[in-house]
Design a protein around this motif. Structure first.
Motif: not given
Length: 267
Positions: A69-77, A90-97
């Motif tokens: 998994i990885e962290v995405k920074r999302v602006a708060k509404a 989910l990260s690209s590695q997680g998707q692949s697995k």
């Protein structure tokens, strides 16, 4: 991959022999919740799973260190220039697995097909692959009637049943915006051919065309997992009745000035 297999697949690569089985199972639940609800905050995961914030963060930290998994920074509404919120996906590695064990072989075969028969042969193969999806989904989507929102919801349900972890969110245009700008955002949290589609975008193009024919309007692909998005997102306009389109036929936009919506766009 069916949704019930996600946790089983996750267990094979996030479990540690030194951890108690209870921790393994809890971590699998957290991973599955990130897959199904991402981008999602630690607090939201705690509410969904009934865990304390500290317990959720402990498992999230482990999954992040494992690279799944990885962290995405999302602006708060409505928060102005405040600090962006942390959201987990989910990260690209997680998707692949979670589903592309045979994609290396498939990629090699498609590269060879492209060398021998050209790009049209790869496109034809991709279209044939999604033709089966269209045949299976068409009766279910058509049973939803002419309402495009209902058809999009039916499509989302069918995709989730096939393991794409789909969701559909209706966005109603508020005055002074015209009602014709209302839409549905169809999201897919998992793609079993993500790495394959990254190399051969024609697979995303073929899927987008199938969605367009199924719901009966020209749709726009806003983001894809294959191109680095945290989900595949398809914009479905809902301002008019769906066209009656036989499987395999193309949907034509009624606006002659509108550019083709069957394009891959980054957010």
């Amino acid at each position: 991959m069916p949704a019930k297999r996600h946790a089983a697949a996750a267990e094979a690569f996030v479990a540690s022999p030194s951890l108690p089985d209870a921790d393994d199972r809890t971590r699998d639940r957290v991973l599955s919740a990130v897959l199904e609800n991402g981008p999602v905050s630690a607090a939201e995961l705690g509410d969904l799973l009934g865990f304390t914030p500290a317990a959720v963060r402990r498992h999230l930290d482990h999954l992040e260190r494992s690279g799944v998994i990885e962290v995405k920074r999302v602006a708060k509404a409505g928060s102005g220039a405040g600090r962006p919120a942390r959201r987990y996906v989910l990260s690209s590695q997680g998707q692949s697995k979670l589903g592309d064990d045979y994609l290396n072989i498939a990629s090699s075969a498609l590269r060879r097909l492209q060398e021998l028969a050209g790009e049209d042969a790869v496109r034809e193969y991709a279209e044939e692959r999604f033709a089966d999806m269209e045949r299976r989904y068409a009766p279910e989507v058509q049973a939803a009637g002419d309402d495009i929102t209902a058809r999009a919801m039916a499509l989302s349900k069918a995709l989730s049943r096939d393991g794409f972890v789909a969701s559909a969110h209706s966005i109603e245009a508020k005055p002074p915006l015209p009602a014709a700008l209302s839409s549905v955002q169809l999201c897919q949290g998992h793609c079993p051919i993500q790495r394959l589609a990254a190399e051969f975008p024609v697979f995303c193009d073929a899927e987008t065309k199938v969605f367009s024919r199924l719901v009966g309007v020209d749709v726009r692909r806003l983001s894809t997992l294959a191109q680095g998005g945290h989900v595949c997102t398809t914009h479905i306009p809902t301002g008019r009745l769906a066209a009656t389109v036989p499987p395999g036929a193309e949907v034509q936009s009624k606006n002659p000035y509108q550019e083709s919506n069957n394009q891959q766009e980054r957010p």
